[in-house]
Design a protein around this motif. Structure first.
Motif, short mmCIF file in Angstrom:
data_model
loop_
_atom_site.label_atom_id
_atom_site.label_comp_id
_atom_site.label_asym_id
_atom_site.label_seq_id
_atom_site.Cartn_x
_atom_site.Cartn_y
_atom_site.Cartn_z
N ARG A 812 -31.42 -6.48 -17.04
CA ARG A 812 -32.03 -6.03 -15.77
C ARG A 812 -31.18 -6.09 -14.26
NH1 ARG A 812 -38.28 -8.95 -15.78
NH2 ARG A 812 -38.50 -7.86 -18.02
N GLU A 813 -29.73 -6.24 -14.73
CA GLU A 813 -28.57 -6.24 -13.60
C GLU A 813 -27.95 -5.09 -13.72
OE1 GLU A 813 -25.19 -9.30 -12.11
OE2 GLU A 813 -26.57 -9.76 -13.44
N PRO A 814 -27.62 -4.33 -12.79
CA PRO A 814 -26.81 -3.06 -12.79
C PRO A 814 -25.31 -3.58 -12.76
CG PRO A 814 -27.67 -3.34 -10.57
CD PRO A 814 -28.22 -4.45 -11.50
N PHE A 815 -24.53 -2.97 -13.41
CA PHE A 815 -23.05 -3.06 -13.38
C PHE A 815 -22.40 -1.86 -13.28
CE2 PHE A 815 -24.54 -6.52 -15.90
CZ PHE A 815 -23.76 -7.87 -15.58
N GLN A 816 -21.24 -1.69 -12.24
CA GLN A 816 -20.76 -0.50 -12.15
C GLN A 816 -18.97 -0.79 -12.53
OE1 GLN A 816 -21.41 2.46 -11.13
NE2 GLN A 816 -23.65 1.81 -10.72
N MET A 817 -18.58 0.19 -13.31
CA MET A 817 -17.19 -0.19 -13.62
C MET A 817 -16.28 1.24 -13.51
SD MET A 817 -17.42 -2.15 -17.30
CE MET A 817 -18.50 -0.87 -18.01
N MET A 818 -15.08 1.26 -13.30
CA MET A 818 -14.23 2.29 -13.28
C MET A 818 -13.42 2.61 -14.42
SD MET A 818 -11.63 3.70 -10.31
CE MET A 818 -10.45 2.94 -11.00
N ALA A 819 -13.52 3.55 -14.98
CA ALA A 819 -12.52 4.02 -16.20
C ALA A 819 -11.59 5.04 -15.81
CB ALA A 819 -13.24 4.39 -17.36
N GLU A 820 -10.43 4.78 -16.45
CA GLU A 820 -9.25 5.94 -16.02
C GLU A 820 -8.67 6.33 -17.32
OE1 GLU A 820 -7.13 4.61 -11.72
OE2 GLU A 820 -6.34 3.73 -13.71
N GLU A 821 -8.17 7.31 -17.61
CA GLU A 821 -7.68 8.18 -18.63
C GLU A 821 -6.55 8.94 -18.24
OE1 GLU A 821 -9.79 10.18 -21.30
OE2 GLU A 821 -11.39 10.96 -19.96
N THR A 822 -5.38 9.19 -18.94
CA THR A 822 -4.64 10.36 -19.14
C THR A 822 -4.66 11.27 -19.98
OG1 THR A 822 -2.84 8.62 -18.00
CG2 THR A 822 -2.06 10.59 -18.79
N VAL A 823 -5.00 12.64 -19.60
CA VAL A 823 -5.28 13.68 -20.60
C VAL A 823 -4.21 14.81 -20.12
CG1 VAL A 823 -7.48 13.07 -20.90
CG2 VAL A 823 -7.12 14.72 -19.08
N ALA A 824 -4.30 15.62 -20.81
CA ALA A 824 -3.43 17.01 -20.96
C ALA A 824 -4.05 18.09 -20.69
CB ALA A 824 -2.07 17.02 -21.58
N LEU A 825 -3.88 19.08 -19.98
CA LEU A 825 -4.36 20.42 -19.95
C LEU A 825 -3.46 21.52 -19.98
CD1 LEU A 825 -7.08 22.08 -19.77
CD2 LEU A 825 -6.73 22.10 -17.34
N ALA A 826 -3.50 22.69 -20.87
CA ALA A 826 -2.28 23.44 -21.15
C ALA A 826 -2.80 24.92 -20.99
CB ALA A 826 -1.59 23.22 -22.36
N VAL A 827 -2.00 25.71 -20.58
CA VAL A 827 -2.22 27.20 -20.62
C VAL A 827 -1.24 27.91 -21.09
CG1 VAL A 827 -1.21 27.56 -18.17
CG2 VAL A 827 -3.06 29.07 -19.03
N GLN A 828 -1.37 28.72 -21.98
CA GLN A 828 -0.36 29.40 -22.94
C GLN A 828 -0.58 31.03 -22.75
OE1 GLN A 828 -1.00 29.84 -27.27
NE2 GLN A 828 0.68 28.44 -27.35
N GLY A 829 0.45 31.57 -22.27
CA GLY A 829 0.84 32.86 -21.81
C GLY A 829 0.35 33.09 -20.54
N ARG A 830 0.93 34.30 -19.80
CA ARG A 830 0.70 34.51 -18.52
C ARG A 830 -0.09 35.99 -18.49
NH1 ARG A 830 6.78 33.35 -16.58
NH2 ARG A 830 6.41 31.01 -16.08
N SER A 831 -0.01 37.08 -19.42
CA SER A 831 -0.69 38.24 -19.18
C SER A 831 -2.10 37.86 -19.47
CB SER A 831 -0.15 39.40 -19.91
OG SER A 831 0.00 38.81 -21.05
N GLN A 832 -2.53 37.30 -20.58
CA GLN A 832 -3.84 36.83 -21.17
C GLN A 832 -3.75 35.31 -21.39
OE1 GLN A 832 -4.22 39.48 -24.55
NE2 GLN A 832 -5.38 40.86 -23.42
N PRO A 833 -3.75 34.61 -20.35
CA PRO A 833 -3.59 33.12 -20.41
C PRO A 833 -4.72 32.61 -21.34
CG PRO A 833 -4.58 33.61 -18.23
CD PRO A 833 -4.24 35.03 -18.86
N GLN A 834 -4.28 31.63 -22.13
CA GLN A 834 -5.38 30.77 -23.00
C GLN A 834 -5.38 29.21 -22.77
OE1 GLN A 834 -4.63 31.32 -27.20
NE2 GLN A 834 -5.98 30.08 -27.69
N TRP A 835 -6.49 28.68 -22.33
CA TRP A 835 -6.41 27.23 -22.01
C TRP A 835 -6.61 26.29 -23.38
CZ3 TRP A 835 -5.67 25.57 -17.25
CH2 TRP A 835 -5.52 26.69 -16.12
N LEU A 836 -5.82 25.49 -23.30
CA LEU A 836 -5.85 24.53 -24.33
C LEU A 836 -6.09 23.01 -23.68
CD1 LEU A 836 -2.59 25.74 -26.12
CD2 LEU A 836 -4.73 26.38 -26.67
N SER A 837 -6.95 22.34 -24.27
CA SER A 837 -7.32 20.84 -24.05
C SER A 837 -7.61 20.16 -25.16
CB SER A 837 -8.67 20.90 -23.04
OG SER A 837 -9.76 21.46 -23.74
#
Length: 925
Positions: A812-837
């Motif tokens: 019955r007691e609230p707890f607050q925490m902070m979580a961190e992560e390192t991720v990568a996002l990529a975009v492939q191509g320029r004329s028709q870009p495709q997002w990758l995650s």
């Protein structure tokens, strides 16, 4: 006075005192705890915004500057530094970023059990060597990293204090202070004025001997933390004045219904019914009522199953293949080696027996009570003679007198091997001389003359046995009962195997000296450790040794298991551990111990899967041993059989019946408490996913080698695939930070053992990250453009840091925490870009460069990549939302597997930090 204009939530970026900070989870509107943007948890500060001269303001994270571009190797360095620096990783297990151990699947079972209890009350009774210390450490570290506890104490026997202190530091990155009779005054003197012990030292390892006295006990009760771990808990529940005081202490600690209690023991039930149910009552007073009514259908017993876990090795074998290295426990291969009391040594043994009989006839005339002297002298002398000529000389030349002549003579721990719940005894030789030394001179001279391989058949057989063991690549530990025997054996082994590293470790050394002497053997290609039972508890040997030889039979089968368990335990890398029992086949003392005690213990262990300790009955065991010891030795060298000890065995019939009864009761408890219904394989994917996200051992090695080169202090190769880290060549600010962690001298590194949570890894990562954010010419690059054969179209990788606000309710007691992560996002191509995650995106940075671009081309490509990202902000927000939902799902999956109590919610902290931008150009363009 500053007017408050903002409500800052955990994970928000703020600017205060001239720098950027991340708001931590325990902050309030009028009180903020802040961690430097590129710093560590240890660098956090607390401030009151109203009192700040300059207002605390929201901050934004600056994107990479194309003018400060680096190369591909520098980009990899930043990626690795970001991952390896993370401690509050975005996963359902908060502690995994802070531990330096990879738990096996079965070791997660107690953790899952703990998560389902509002107040953790657990009895972990796993077999010797399975890893109870790790299981308890995981629970305590998890509770601490969740913010549910801020302090905890480990209570343990004095000989385990140093081991616990070392395990907490090396495996769980917790700096613990030891509170013992020797250290308590110094620890208290060093406390700042007005500051309590647990406020200054959140983690304390307390010797149970220290809190024996009423003053220390009452003081500890007054300041005790919210979580207590008790090792060798059975020693706090059995009979005896000192143990009763320990039990009362734990009873009073458990009166606080919110205090967490984790009890550890490999022998919860040693035949003492009252002690066993006393132990259970510490989990819940109601469990004491189970005595005499432990039926499978009893609802109270089913409730107990939520608090009690007990596994044998065969219970956890099903999880062996689930580890990343596919390695479980080794096979324990047992054999026996015998020798005969022949020739001069046999004549000497017979002469000693004759002396004991003559002694008995002489002392009998001294009246009632004299029998105990006969018993003591006989057992002491024949045990030392069976050990070695050196121990025999010591016993024959040490007079039996003083306090040993009272009623407690036969309780002298130099004579026995400890009780089932207290196996730490003296390895000094017991005195056996009751007459003038002149009358014993012939025996003393004979013993001295028979020293060495030529006159001592036991030593000759040992040396013969060690040869093939060493040839097959094994590193044996030879266990002896007495100090003089250990030195005698070590001396002759050194002569027989001059190329091997041979050391003797006995009770003459302090616990710290024992550990140092063992660790100093690490560089030996072939090593033999000769030790007394001072090492059978408290010092782990599995990382250096792979075989055990019982040079002296123990009179307590639990002692044999403790010896073998030092080598055959969690962390042993060998596929097979060899254990050898060496005994005289025509020695009546060995014959009795082997056939009447050890064989029975072995049969029970084979039937049940774990050892049930021999019930305590000193008088009966002593009487039976004396009768066996004075038996006429067979002139024909044939092995003794149980039938030959019929007269002595009569004495032990009541004890054997109690032993069998203890076996049946232990069998009845096995099925329900092995916790087979809890399936850690359901949460192992989360564990492996977190390990991958936080960085693997290969990532640690690559990062450390690359970082040291770029910092001007490359690692030096050392023996056996090890490397030497040289801090003296590093930049001064980094040297000072390393010195704060005690790293001032060259450090020997083994990449198989160096974990991502080691202070060296964290400090180098923090230094490089801070340098990348503020330095003019950073060593770790936040942006780069690279020609490579690894892509077919222009591909931009955005390295991102996400922060999530994680909240849940527990008790019955609230707890607050902070979580961190390192991720990568990529975009492939320029004329028709495709997002990758997907998870493979971050691996794009590991591609091999095939050429260099001109500086102006690099800046042009990076500017285009940053403009593209600025034009698509929805991609970052969508990724943050998706990662938050994934994190919530992972928590829910673990919660369901643990039947966790509580409710979780996850919210992403926006905006997302763009840590790095890396453009990969096909080499064909």
């Amino acid at each position: 006075m500053t007017v408050l204009e903002h409500d800052f939530l955990p994970g928000n970026l703020v600017r205060a005192r001239g720098r950027e900070w991340v708001v931590q989870s325990d902050s309030r509107r009028d009180w903020l705890r802040l961690r430097p943007l590129g710093g560590a948890d240890d660098d956090t500060i607390a401030l009151i915004p109203e009192l700040e001269l300059q207002p605390v303001e929201p901050a934004t994270f600056t994107w990479p500057d194309p003018a400060r571009a680096g190369n591909q190797a520098a980009a990899m360095l930043l990626r690795d530094a970001l991952r390896l620096k993370l401690r509050a990783g975005a996963g359902p297990f908060r502690s995994f970023g802070n531990i330096a151990v990879e738990p096996r699947g079965y070791q997660l079972v107690p953790l899952l059990m703990a998560l389902r209890l509002s107040t953790v009350r657990l009895l972990i009774a796993d077999d010797v060597g399975i890893g109870k210390t790790i299981e308890a450490g995981l629970i305590a570290r998890e509770l601490m990293d969740r913010g549910e506890i801020a302090r905890f104490a480990v209570l343990c026997p004095p000989h385990l204090v140093d081991q616990w202190q070392d395990e907490l530091e090396t495996r769980f990155n917790l700096q613990a202070v030891a509170l013992t009779s020797a250290s308590a005054a110094r620890v208290e003197r060093e406390l700042p004025n007005g500051v309590g012990l647990f406020d200054h030292h959140p983690v304390v390892v307390v010797s149970l001997d220290y809190i024996k006295s009423e003053r220390h006990r009452e003081h500890f009760l007054a300041i005790a933390p919210e979580c207590i771990v008790v090792d060798e808990a059975h020693t706090c529940a059995s009979s005896g004045a000192g143990k009763q005081l320990r039990f009362e202490l734990l009873q009073r600690l458990t009166q606080d219904e919110r205090r967490h209690l984790i009890l550890l023991t490999a022998t919860p039930h040693s035949g003492d019914e009252t002690a066993f149910y006393n132990l259970l009552s510490l989990l819940d007073p109601r469990f004491g009522a189970l005595q005499g009514r432990m039926s499978a259908s009893d609802p109270l017993r089913q409730e107990l199953a939520r608090h009690f876990v007990q596994r044998r090795r065969k219970d956890i074998s099903e999880w062996q293949a689930e580890t990343q290295d596919g390695r479980g426990f080794p096979r324990r291969m047992k054999t026996e080696v015998t020798y005969q009391l022949s020739g001069n040594w046999g004549a000497f043994f017979d002469a000693v027996q004759d002396y004991c009989r003559e002694l008995a006839e002489t002392i009998e005339q001294q009246g009632p009570g004299s029998a105990r002297l006969i018993w003591y002298a006989t057992l002491a002398l024949l045990r030392c003679v069976a050990s070695s000529p050196a121990a025999a000389v010591k016993a024959l030349t040490t007079r039996l007198e003083g306090s040993l002549l009272d009623e407690d003579a036969l309780r002298d721990d130099r004579l026995h091997d400890g009780e089932a719940d207290d196996l730490v005894g003296s390895d000094l030789e017991p005195p056996a001389q009751l007459q003038d030394a002149g009358q014993l001179q012939t025996l003393i001279t004979d013993a001295q003359r028979l020293s060495g391989k030529a006159g001592d058949p036991k030593l000759a057989v040992l040396i013969q046995h060690l040869g093939p063991l060493l040839k097959d690549g094994y590193h044996p530990v030879v266990f002896c009962r007495y100090i003089t025997t250990a030195h005698y054996v070590a001396e002759h082994i050194k002569a027989a195997f001059p190329q091997a590293t041979v050391e003797a470790v006995t009770g003459e050394l302090t616990p710290e000296e024992r550990r140092e002497r063992v660790e100093d053997m690490a560089d030996g290609d072939s090593r033999i450790l000769v030790a007394t039972d001072c090492l059978s508890e408290g010092v782990n040997l599995q990382h250096l040794f792979t075989a055990v030889v019982h040079y002296d039979l123990a009179w307590n089968p639990t002692r044999h298991e403790q010896r073998e368990g030092r080598v055959d335990r969690f962390g042993q890398q060998a596929d097979e551990v060899r254990c050898t029992m060496l005994y005289g086949q025509d020695n009546p003392v060995d014959g009795f111990v082997l056939n009447v005690i050890l064989r029975k213990g072995e049969a029970i262990q084979k039937e049940l899967g774990v050892l049930v300790p021999l019930p305590e009955d000193e008088a009966r065991i002593n009487q039976a041993l004396v009768k066996a010891a004075l038996m006429r030795r067979e002139r024909v060298a044939i092995p003794y059989t149980p039938d030959m000890f019929a007269e002595a065995n009569v004495e032990l019939q009541p004890l054997q019946a109690r032993w069998q009864d203890a076996l049946e009761k232990a069998k009845a408890n096995r099925t329900v408490f092995r916790q087979g219904r809890i399936k850690p394989e359901e949460v192992l994917p989360e564990w492996h996913k977190q390990q991958e996200a936080l960085g693997t051992q290969a990532d640690v090695q690559r990062f450390l080698q690359s970082a040291c080169v770029r910092l001007g202090s490359p690692l030096e190769p050392a023996r056996k695939q090890r490397h030497r880290f040289l801090p003296q060549h590093l930049p001064e600010p980094l040297k000072l930070r390393l010195a704060d962690e005690g790293i001032t001298a060259p450090l020997l590194i083994d990449f198989d053992e160096l974990h991502r949570s080691h202070p060296l890894v964290g400090l180098l990562a923090e230094h490089l990250l801070e340098d990348s954010l503020s330095g003019d010419r950073p060593l770790a690059a936040r942006c780069a453009a690279t020609l490579t054969d690894g892509v077919q179209a222009v591909t931009t990788v955005y390295l991102l840091r996400l922060r999530h606000q994680l909240g849940y309710v527990r008790r019955r007691e609230p707890f607050q925490m902070m979580a961190e992560e390192t991720v990568a996002l990529a975009v492939q191509g320029r004329s028709q870009p495709q997002w990758l995650s997907d998870d493979s995106v971050v691996r794009l940075l590991e591609c091999t460069p095939s050429g260099n671009l001109p500086p102006d081309a690099v800046q042009r490509e990076l500017c285009a990549a940053l403009d593209f990202l600025a034009a698509h902000p929805q991609q970052l927000q969508a990724l943050a939302e998706q990662r938050a939902q994934t994190l919530l799902a992972d928590h829910q999956r673990v919660r369901e597997a643990a039947r966790d109590v509580g409710h979780y919610h996850v919210r992403p902290c926006l905006p997302v930090d763009v840590m790095g931008v890396y453009v990969l150009l096909p080499d064909s363009l």
